[in-house]
Design a protein around this motif. Structure first.
Motif, short mmCIF file in Angstrom:
data_model
loop_
_atom_site.label_atom_id
_atom_site.label_comp_id
_atom_site.label_asym_id
_atom_site.label_seq_id
_atom_site.Cartn_x
_atom_site.Cartn_y
_atom_site.Cartn_z
N THR A 121 50.38 39.16 31.55
CA THR A 121 51.54 38.39 32.01
C THR A 121 52.74 38.65 31.11
OG1 THR A 121 50.10 36.68 32.93
CG2 THR A 121 52.39 36.07 32.51
N LEU A 122 52.51 38.78 29.81
CA LEU A 122 53.58 39.04 28.86
C LEU A 122 54.16 40.44 29.00
CD1 LEU A 122 55.20 38.23 26.27
CD2 LEU A 122 53.28 39.20 24.95
N THR A 123 53.29 41.43 29.27
CA THR A 123 53.72 42.83 29.21
C THR A 123 53.92 43.49 30.57
OG1 THR A 123 51.38 43.48 29.04
CG2 THR A 123 52.60 43.16 26.98
N ALA A 124 53.42 42.87 31.65
CA ALA A 124 53.62 43.35 33.02
C ALA A 124 53.21 44.81 33.23
CB ALA A 124 55.07 43.15 33.44
N PRO A 125 51.91 45.15 33.04
CA PRO A 125 51.48 46.53 33.27
C PRO A 125 51.28 46.86 34.75
CG PRO A 125 49.61 45.18 32.67
CD PRO A 125 50.82 44.28 32.58
N ARG A 146 43.15 38.06 17.73
CA ARG A 146 43.96 37.96 18.94
C ARG A 146 44.01 39.29 19.66
NH1 ARG A 146 50.46 36.94 18.94
NH2 ARG A 146 50.31 38.92 17.81
N LEU A 147 43.84 39.26 20.98
CA LEU A 147 43.89 40.48 21.78
C LEU A 147 45.33 40.99 21.81
CD1 LEU A 147 42.29 42.39 23.68
CD2 LEU A 147 43.03 40.93 25.57
N VAL A 148 45.53 42.24 21.35
CA VAL A 148 46.89 42.78 21.28
C VAL A 148 47.08 44.04 22.12
CG1 VAL A 148 47.33 41.76 19.02
CG2 VAL A 148 46.40 44.10 19.17
N ALA A 149 46.00 44.62 22.62
CA ALA A 149 46.12 45.82 23.46
C ALA A 149 44.86 45.95 24.30
CB ALA A 149 46.31 47.07 22.61
N MET A 150 45.03 46.51 25.50
CA MET A 150 43.86 46.71 26.36
C MET A 150 44.12 47.82 27.37
SD MET A 150 43.84 43.48 29.02
CE MET A 150 45.22 43.20 30.15
N ALA A 151 43.05 48.27 27.98
CA ALA A 151 43.10 49.24 29.08
C ALA A 151 41.80 49.12 29.84
CB ALA A 151 43.30 50.67 28.57
N GLY A 152 41.82 49.49 31.12
CA GLY A 152 40.60 49.38 31.90
C GLY A 152 40.63 50.24 33.15
N THR A 168 50.21 46.70 25.66
CA THR A 168 50.18 46.38 24.23
C THR A 168 51.19 45.28 23.95
OG1 THR A 168 49.66 48.69 23.69
CG2 THR A 168 50.46 47.31 21.89
N HIS A 169 50.81 44.32 23.16
CA HIS A 169 51.72 43.25 22.78
C HIS A 169 52.97 43.85 22.11
CE1 HIS A 169 53.36 39.74 20.71
NE2 HIS A 169 52.59 38.98 21.48
N PRO A 170 54.17 43.36 22.42
CA PRO A 170 55.40 43.95 21.85
C PRO A 170 55.39 44.05 20.33
CG PRO A 170 55.94 42.40 23.59
CD PRO A 170 54.46 42.27 23.37
N ASP A 171 54.73 43.13 19.65
CA ASP A 171 54.71 43.15 18.18
C ASP A 171 53.79 44.23 17.62
OD1 ASP A 171 56.41 40.98 18.25
OD2 ASP A 171 54.82 39.49 17.85
N HIS A 172 53.04 44.89 18.49
CA HIS A 172 52.05 45.86 18.01
C HIS A 172 52.24 47.24 18.63
CE1 HIS A 172 49.45 42.87 15.92
NE2 HIS A 172 50.04 42.05 16.79
N ARG A 173 53.38 47.48 19.20
CA ARG A 173 53.63 48.79 19.81
C ARG A 173 54.00 49.83 18.77
NH1 ARG A 173 56.96 46.27 25.00
NH2 ARG A 173 55.08 45.60 26.13
N GLY A 174 53.86 51.10 19.15
CA GLY A 174 54.19 52.19 18.24
C GLY A 174 53.08 52.57 17.29
N HIS A 199 48.42 56.13 38.17
CA HIS A 199 49.69 56.15 38.86
C HIS A 199 50.80 55.76 37.89
CE1 HIS A 199 46.94 55.45 42.37
NE2 HIS A 199 47.72 56.38 42.87
N SER A 200 51.95 56.41 38.02
CA SER A 200 53.14 56.06 37.27
C SER A 200 54.32 56.07 38.21
CB SER A 200 53.39 57.08 36.14
OG SER A 200 54.64 56.86 35.53
N TYR A 201 55.27 55.18 38.00
CA TYR A 201 56.49 55.27 38.79
C TYR A 201 57.09 56.65 38.56
CZ TYR A 201 56.21 50.30 39.79
OH TYR A 201 55.80 49.07 40.25
N ALA A 202 57.52 57.29 39.63
CA ALA A 202 57.94 58.70 39.56
C ALA A 202 59.12 58.92 38.63
CB ALA A 202 58.26 59.21 40.96
#
Length: 231
Positions: A121-125, A146-152, A168-174, A199-202
Motif C-alpha cells: 500500500t505504501l509503495t504501490a507495486p 520490520r518487513l522492508v522489501a519483498m517480491a513474489g 522496497t520501503h522508501p527508507d531502504h531503497r538503493g 510486465h513493466s509499463y512500456a
C-alpha cells in the motif's frame, strides 16, 4: 527449451491462460469468464474478447474494478467503462545474471499478510490485496523485524510464472534489495523447469533497464486495461 519456444503464445493472454490452467483453484467463474477471487486480485479474462463474453466478465466482477492483460487491446463492453489503459512491455528470462551481493531473507505467507499489504500500500507495486499472498513464492527482507522489501509470483500461464509484487520501503531503497529478491524468485522459477516473465509499463525506462540487467529480455507489448462495471 523447445516447449517454451512452442508455447510462448500463452503469454498473449496471460490472465486467461493462468486462470483456466494452473491457477484455476484461485478463480471464480466458469468456462466462459474467470477472474481471481476478489480478495486475491483484480485480474480477469473472458474466453474470447467478444461483446457477449466481456459483458459476462463485467457481470462477474460486480461493482468492483477488474483488470485485463491482453496482446490486443480489449474493447469496452457495454456493461463496463474503461478507467485507464496502458501499454506494457512483457519481458522473459531464460537465465538470471549473477551478483555477489547477498542478503538474509525469509519466506512470506499468511502470517505476514498484514505487513505485506502495508508495504505494498505504501509503495504501490501494482494491484496488491489482502489475499495476494496466496499467489505464492513471496520472499522478503526484514530490518529490525520490520518487513522492508519483498517480491513474489503472480500469473502462471502454461509453464511461465510472473515475477511481481516487487517493492522496497522508501527508507531502504538503493541497497540492491529489489534486484536480489527478484533474482531469488526468478531463479526458483527456473529451477522448477519454468520460465520467469514480468510486465513493466512500456515508458518506464529505468525499470526496464534494471530488468534487462537481471537477465530479462523484451518479448512483446501487451495492453493492461482497468474497467469497472456500469451501475
Amino acid at each position: 527449451m523447445t516447449d517454451f519456444n512452442i508455447r510462448q503464445e500463452v503469454l498473449d493472454r496471460p490472465v486467461w491462460n493462468a486462470l483456466s490452467g494452473r491457477q484455476g483453484a484461485l478463480a471464480i467463474g466458469d468456462d466462459e469468464v474467470r477472474r481471481f477471487d476478489p480478495a486475491i486480485g483484480p485480474f480477469g479474462a473472458a474466453r474470447t474478447n467478444t461483446a457477449r463474453h466481456l459483458d459476462l466478465l463485467a457481470d462477474l466482477s460486480g461493482s468492483g474494478e477488474f483488470w485485463t492483460v491482453e496482446k490486443e487491446a480489449v474493447p469496452p463492453p457495454s456493461g463496463a467503462v474503461i478507467i485507464r489503459s496502458a501499454e506494457c512491455l512483457q519481458m522473459v528470462a531464460s537465465r538470471v545474471t549473477e551478483d555477489s551481493r547477498r542478503f538474509s531473507f525469509s519466506e512470506l505467507g499468511e502470517s505476514d499478510a498484514a505487513e505485506m499489504l502495508a508495504l505494498a500500500t505504501l509503495t504501490a507495486p501494482g494491484p496488491f490485496l489482502a489475499g495476494t499472498w496466496r499467489l505464492g513464492g513471496f520472499v522478503g527482507i526484514r530490518d529490525r523485524g520490520r518487513l522492508v522489501a519483498m517480491a513474489g509470483e503472480r500469473l502462471k500461464p502454461g509453464r511461465f510464472t510472473e515475477v511481481s509484487g516487487v517493492c522496497t520501503h522508501p527508507d531502504h531503497r538503493g541497497r540492491g534489495y529489489a534486484a536480489f529478491l527478484m533474482r531469488t524468485v526468478a531463479t526458483r522459477i527456473l529451477d522448477r523447469g519454468e520460465r520467469p516473465f514480468l510486465h513493466s509499463y512500456a515508458d518506464n525506462t529505468g525499470a526496464i533497464a534494471l530488468y534487462e540487467a537481471l537477465g530479462f529480455r523484451p518479448h512483446q507489448r501487451v495492453t493492461a486495461t482497468v474497467m469497472r462495471a456500469r451501475k
